[in-house]
Design a protein around this motif. Structure first.
Motif, PDB file in Angstrom:
ATOM      1  N   GLU A   1       0.832  -1.196   0.000  1.00  0.00           N
ATOM      2  CA  GLU A   1       0.000   0.000   0.000  1.00  0.00           C
ATOM      3  C   GLU A   1       0.875   1.258   0.000  1.00  0.00           C
ATOM      4  OE1 GLU A   1      -2.872  -0.261   3.152  1.00  0.00           O
ATOM      5  OE2 GLU A   1      -4.003  -1.858   2.143  1.00  0.00           O
ATOM      6  N   PRO A   2       0.269   2.448  -0.062  1.00  0.00           N
ATOM      7  CA  PRO A   2       1.060   3.683  -0.185  1.00  0.00           C
ATOM      8  C   PRO A   2       1.994   3.954   0.993  1.00  0.00           C
ATOM      9  CG  PRO A   2      -1.213   4.075  -0.832  1.00  0.00           C
ATOM     10  CD  PRO A   2      -1.176   2.704  -0.246  1.00  0.00           C
ATOM     11  N   HIS A   3       3.059   4.665   0.671  1.00  0.00           N
ATOM     12  CA  HIS A   3       3.987   5.214   1.654  1.00  0.00           C
ATOM     13  C   HIS A   3       4.657   4.124   2.503  1.00  0.00           C
ATOM     14  CE1 HIS A   3       2.682   9.238   0.597  1.00  0.00           C
ATOM     15  NE2 HIS A   3       1.452   8.834   0.718  1.00  0.00           N
ATOM     16  N   VAL A   4       5.221   3.140   1.816  1.00  0.00           N
ATOM     17  CA  VAL A   4       5.986   2.085   2.470  1.00  0.00           C
ATOM     18  C   VAL A   4       7.456   2.239   2.074  1.00  0.00           C
ATOM     19  CG1 VAL A   4       6.390  -0.412   2.578  1.00  0.00           C
ATOM     20  CG2 VAL A   4       4.047   0.494   2.610  1.00  0.00           C
ATOM     21  N   VAL A   5       8.347   2.082   3.055  1.00  0.00           N
ATOM     22  CA  VAL A   5       9.786   2.211   2.827  1.00  0.00           C
ATOM     23  C   VAL A   5      10.460   0.887   3.165  1.00  0.00           C
ATOM     24  CG1 VAL A   5      11.911   3.388   3.505  1.00  0.00           C
ATOM     25  CG2 VAL A   5       9.769   4.684   3.294  1.00  0.00           C
ATOM     26  N   PHE A   6      11.246   0.373   2.219  1.00  0.00           N
ATOM     27  CA  PHE A   6      12.044  -0.826   2.444  1.00  0.00           C
ATOM     28  C   PHE A   6      13.495  -0.426   2.652  1.00  0.00           C
ATOM     29  CE2 PHE A   6       8.426  -2.276  -0.087  1.00  0.00           C
ATOM     30  CZ  PHE A   6       8.012  -3.383   0.641  1.00  0.00           C
ATOM     31  N   GLY A   7      13.995  -0.598   3.871  1.00  0.00           N
ATOM     32  CA  GLY A   7      15.413  -0.409   4.120  1.00  0.00           C
ATOM     33  C   GLY A   7      16.190  -1.626   3.637  1.00  0.00           C
TER      34      GLY A   7
ATOM     35  N   SER B   1       4.251   1.880   6.512  1.00  0.00           N
ATOM     36  CA  SER B   1       5.097   0.936   7.246  1.00  0.00           C
ATOM     37  C   SER B   1       6.545   1.080   6.792  1.00  0.00           C
ATOM     38  CB  SER B   1       4.605  -0.495   7.037  1.00  0.00           C
ATOM     39  OG  SER B   1       3.324  -0.673   7.601  1.00  0.00           O
ATOM     40  N   HIS B   2       7.468   0.725   7.708  1.00  0.00           N
ATOM     41  CA  HIS B   2       8.897   0.810   7.432  1.00  0.00           C
ATOM     42  C   HIS B   2       9.523  -0.523   7.804  1.00  0.00           C
ATOM     43  CE1 HIS B   2      13.135   1.859   7.841  1.00  0.00           C
ATOM     44  NE2 HIS B   2      12.896   2.974   7.192  1.00  0.00           N
ATOM     45  N   LEU B   3      10.215  -1.140   6.832  1.00  0.00           N
ATOM     46  CA  LEU B   3      10.814  -2.453   7.050  1.00  0.00           C
ATOM     47  C   LEU B   3      12.312  -2.375   6.773  1.00  0.00           C
ATOM     48  CD1 LEU B   3       7.816  -2.780   5.686  1.00  0.00           C
ATOM     49  CD2 LEU B   3       8.406  -5.208   5.673  1.00  0.00           C
ATOM     50  N   GLU B   4      13.104  -2.996   7.634  1.00  0.00           N
ATOM     51  CA  GLU B   4      14.565  -3.031   7.446  1.00  0.00           C
ATOM     52  C   GLU B   4      15.110  -4.289   8.092  1.00  0.00           C
ATOM     53  OE1 GLU B   4      18.552  -0.347   8.517  1.00  0.00           O
ATOM     54  OE2 GLU B   4      16.584   0.231   9.289  1.00  0.00           O
ATOM     55  N   GLY B   5      15.932  -5.027   7.348  1.00  0.00           N
ATOM     56  CA  GLY B   5      16.583  -6.210   7.898  1.00  0.00           C
ATOM     57  C   GLY B   5      15.603  -7.270   8.371  1.00  0.00           C
ATOM     58  N   ALA B   6      14.480  -7.404   7.677  1.00  0.00           N
ATOM     59  CA  ALA B   6      13.400  -8.265   8.148  1.00  0.00           C
ATOM     60  C   ALA B   6      13.008  -9.299   7.108  1.00  0.00           C
ATOM     61  CB  ALA B   6      12.176  -7.417   8.511  1.00  0.00           C
ATOM     62  N   VAL B   7      12.459 -10.413   7.596  1.00  0.00           N
ATOM     63  CA  VAL B   7      11.869 -11.443   6.740  1.00  0.00           C
ATOM     64  C   VAL B   7      10.381 -11.521   7.078  1.00  0.00           C
ATOM     65  CG1 VAL B   7      11.823 -13.888   6.134  1.00  0.00           C
ATOM     66  CG2 VAL B   7      14.003 -12.762   6.617  1.00  0.00           C
ATOM     67  N   VAL B   8       9.545 -11.460   6.043  1.00  0.00           N
ATOM     68  CA  VAL B   8       8.100 -11.568   6.228  1.00  0.00           C
ATOM     69  C   VAL B   8       7.639 -12.779   5.433  1.00  0.00           C
ATOM     70  CG1 VAL B   8       5.875 -10.409   6.053  1.00  0.00           C
ATOM     71  CG2 VAL B   8       7.955  -9.052   6.428  1.00  0.00           C
ATOM     72  N   ARG B   9       7.071 -13.757   6.138  1.00  0.00           N
ATOM     73  CA  ARG B   9       6.782 -15.032   5.490  1.00  0.00           C
ATOM     74  C   ARG B   9       5.359 -15.077   4.924  1.00  0.00           C
ATOM     75  NH1 ARG B   9      11.362 -17.673   6.175  1.00  0.00           N
ATOM     76  NH2 ARG B   9      12.653 -17.056   7.963  1.00  0.00           N
ATOM     77  N   LYS B  10       5.112 -16.080   4.139  1.00  0.00           N
ATOM     78  CA  LYS B  10       3.930 -16.174   3.288  1.00  0.00           C
ATOM     79  C   LYS B  10       2.639 -15.864   4.040  1.00  0.00           C
ATOM     80  CE  LYS B  10       1.684 -19.276  -0.022  1.00  0.00           C
ATOM     81  NZ  LYS B  10       1.739 -20.587  -0.699  1.00  0.00           N
ATOM     82  N   GLY B  11       1.838 -14.998   3.445  1.00  0.00           N
ATOM     83  CA  GLY B  11       0.510 -14.728   3.958  1.00  0.00           C
ATOM     84  C   GLY B  11       0.439 -13.826   5.166  1.00  0.00           C
ATOM     85  N   ALA B  12       1.546 -13.271   5.609  1.00  0.00           N
ATOM     86  CA  ALA B  12       1.526 -12.384   6.776  1.00  0.00           C
ATOM     87  C   ALA B  12       0.946 -11.024   6.399  1.00  0.00           C
ATOM     88  CB  ALA B  12       2.927 -12.226   7.347  1.00  0.00           C
ATOM     89  N   GLU B  13       0.610 -10.252   7.415  1.00  0.00           N
ATOM     90  CA  GLU B  13       0.024  -8.930   7.210  1.00  0.00           C
ATOM     91  C   GLU B  13       0.767  -7.937   8.098  1.00  0.00           C
ATOM     92  OE1 GLU B  13      -4.399  -6.793   7.339  1.00  0.00           O
ATOM     93  OE2 GLU B  13      -4.164  -8.932   7.797  1.00  0.00           O
ATOM     94  N   ILE B  14       1.210  -6.841   7.486  1.00  0.00           N
ATOM     95  CA  ILE B  14       2.028  -5.855   8.190  1.00  0.00           C
ATOM     96  C   ILE B  14       1.350  -4.494   8.118  1.00  0.00           C
ATOM     97  CG2 ILE B  14       4.302  -4.770   8.353  1.00  0.00           C
ATOM     98  CD1 ILE B  14       4.324  -7.820   8.765  1.00  0.00           C
ATOM     99  N   GLY B  15       1.237  -3.818   9.269  1.00  0.00           N
ATOM    100  CA  GLY B  15       0.752  -2.457   9.307  1.00  0.00           C
ATOM    101  C   GLY B  15      -0.755  -2.343   9.349  1.00  0.00           C
ATOM    102  N   PRO B  16      -1.244  -1.084   9.147  1.00  0.00           N
ATOM    103  CA  PRO B  16      -0.489   0.126   8.778  1.00  0.00           C
ATOM    104  C   PRO B  16       0.351   0.661   9.933  1.00  0.00           C
ATOM    105  CG  PRO B  16      -2.765   0.677   9.237  1.00  0.00           C
ATOM    106  CD  PRO B  16      -2.680  -0.818   9.303  1.00  0.00           C
ATOM    107  N   TYR B  17       1.277   1.545   9.597  1.00  0.00           N
ATOM    108  CA  TYR B  17       2.126   2.209  10.587  1.00  0.00           C
ATOM    109  C   TYR B  17       2.908   1.205  11.430  1.00  0.00           C
ATOM    110  CZ  TYR B  17      -0.502   6.447   9.483  1.00  0.00           C
ATOM    111  OH  TYR B  17      -1.083   7.515   8.843  1.00  0.00           O
ATOM    112  N   ALA B  18       3.428   0.151  10.816  1.00  0.00           N
ATOM    113  CA  ALA B  18       4.257  -0.820  11.523  1.00  0.00           C
ATOM    114  C   ALA B  18       5.721  -0.569  11.215  1.00  0.00           C
ATOM    115  CB  ALA B  18       3.879  -2.237  11.116  1.00  0.00           C
ATOM    116  N   ARG B  19       6.571  -0.962  12.152  1.00  0.00           N
ATOM    117  CA  ARG B  19       8.005  -0.851  11.918  1.00  0.00           C
ATOM    118  C   ARG B  19       8.665  -2.189  12.228  1.00  0.00           C
ATOM    119  NH1 ARG B  19      12.695   2.874  14.815  1.00  0.00           N
ATOM    120  NH2 ARG B  19      14.290   2.437  13.249  1.00  0.00           N
TER     121      ARG B  19
END
Length: 448
Positions: free
Chosen positions: A275-281, A296-314
């Motif tokens: 979705e809008p305004h997501v940053v991948f470090g 949401s902002h992600l850095e040095g992370a693994v997100v596995r199949k079917g997971a849901e992140i955010g909004p406004y998650a770090r």
């Protein structure tokens, strides 16, 4: 048979327009220094030698390329690009093959374009050199290339030395070229500095008497140079635009592409929705069918199949989010794993921890992982339920299926399937609030 390849990367410029203590070629594009973008592309060609020519800031460049098989040559005086290339002579002693000449502040040249230069050099008509040309929207002050319909160069001239007719030509010189090692330094010994700047220009080797040179054209973006913060931002924007297009081509949904920012090593599987305004470090891997909600902002992370992140998650380095797990609004995860189906939906910090499959982390929960000196781990078992506004003071273990009551401060381990309550006892004093209001109203009236 493929000939051996070497590369000379020029990085001796002062970079004064960057207004920075950091060496110009070490400013990042998509999270990676410009110089290392070039070295990564070169690696695809398997070069036998790589030489970076530096001036000021040598120590910074040496540190950046340490362990990458790169030699350093020093241009003590800034006497032009021809002089700079000549400084690589000793580092290439004994090398027989083809030499690519690149620029550390021109970071986006692809391995395919480098190979095109080398292929043209070895096509069979033995050009003296192969120059990389481009046609920008605004030729401005670039040096011009006058070539025939077969790409054989008739003349190359710096803008400041060009006639009006030559300045009208749109084919420009990027400065990048390929030359045989047996020719390069012999040719450099023959050029002079009889020009407006009194410098030894590398392109002048093309105009020496004898064998003709050839030009290969590329897209202007590949040879976009960076001399200022504004140009750095422009190249970053162009890189991001290309990366977004590539992501969508590979099956990623970007709801508002222009608002999503990638790092050079971001990996997104197909059927990921961003979705809008997501940053991948740096260092993010996202598997299939993941939804990353806005801001949401992600850095040095693994997100596995079917997971849901955010909004406004770090997600910070070391975050590993399991299959179908949920990290919700204003939740921060650092150096922690969430098992399959685990949930941390609201306003929580999970650091230095493991959360078992199916566990539920209530709103406002914090793993207190730091005592001011050292960090400690929190282990939360499968199916555990942590009530809202709880503080888990590490090191601590919450067993499988355990329940921690809301508002608890947990300092000792909780066994599996137990209920833990760690909060003050609630008391009620009947009528106290009514009497308090009356007393305060009387006091207030007496002061008026």
């Amino acid at each position: 048979m493929t000939r051996p390849v070497a590369a000379i990367i020029l990085a001796a410029g002062q970079g004064t327009r960057m207004q920075s203590k950091l060496h110009k070629v070490l400013h990042p594009i998509a999270g990676r220094p410009m110089l290392l973008h070039l070295i990564a592309s070169l690696a695809e060609l398997g070069p036998e030698r790589q030489v970076v020519v530096v001036g000021a800031g040598r120590e910074q460049v040496e540190a950046a390329v340490a362990g990458r098989g790169v030699a350093i040559a020093v241009q003590a005086q800034q006497l032009g690009t021809g002089h700079a290339v000549a400084q690589a002579h000793d580092a290439l002693a004994g090398f027989v093959g083809d030499v690519l000449i690149l620029y550390g502040d021109v970071p986006l040249v692809s391995a395919a374009t480098m190979k095109a230069l080398l292929d043209r050099l070895n096509r069979g008509d033995d050009p003296r050199a192969v120059v990389l040309g481009f046609r920008p929207d605004d030729p401005a002050a670039y040096g011009r290339i006058i070539a025939d319909g077969q790409g054989i160069i008739e003349k190359m001239v710096e803008y400041k030395d060009a006639s009006e007719a030559e300045r009208a030509v749109t084919l420009c010189n990027s400065g990048l070229m390929a030359v045989r090692s047996t020719d390069l330094f012999v040719l450099l010994d023959q050029i002079g500095n009889d020009n407006a700047a009194g410098e030894y220009y590398l392109p002048d080797i093309v105009m020496l008497p004898g064998q003709k040179s050839a030009v290969v054209e590329t897209d202007p973006l590949e040879v976009a140079g960076v001399n200022s913060r504004a140009e750095l931002a422009g190249v970053e924007a162009a890189w991001q635009a290309q990366r977004r297009t590539a992501a969508m081509r590979d099956g990623v949904t970007l709801v508002a592409p222009e608002t999503v920012f990638f790092s050079h090593d971001t990996v997104l599987a197909r059927d990921v929705t961003v979705e809008p305004h997501v940053v991948f470090g740096l260092g993010v891997v996202v598997e299939e069918d993941v939804v990353i909600h806005a801001f949401s902002h992600l850095e040095g992370a693994v997100v596995r199949k079917g997971a849901e992140i955010g909004p406004y998650a770090r997600l910070r380095p070391g975050a590993d989010i399991g299959m179908k797990a949920k990290v919700g609004n204003f939740v921060e995860i650092k150096k922690a794993t969430l098992g399959e189906g685990a949930k941390a939906n609201h306003l929580s910090y999970i650091g230095d921890a493991s959360v078992g499959a199916g566990a539920n982390i209530g709103a406002g929960t914090i793993t207190c992982n730091y005592d001011g000196f050292l960090k400690y781990r929190t282990e939360i078992g499968a199916g555990a339920f942590i009530g809202s506004n709880s503080a888990l003071v590490a090191p601590v273990t919450i067993g499988d299926g355990a329940i921690v009551g809301a508002g608890s401060v947990v300092t000792r381990d909780v066994e599996a399937d137990a209920l833990a309550l760690a909060r003050g006892k609630q008391e009620a004093l009947p009528g106290w609030a009514k009497r308090f209001r009356a007393k305060m109203a009387e006091r207030k009236a007496g002061r008026s």
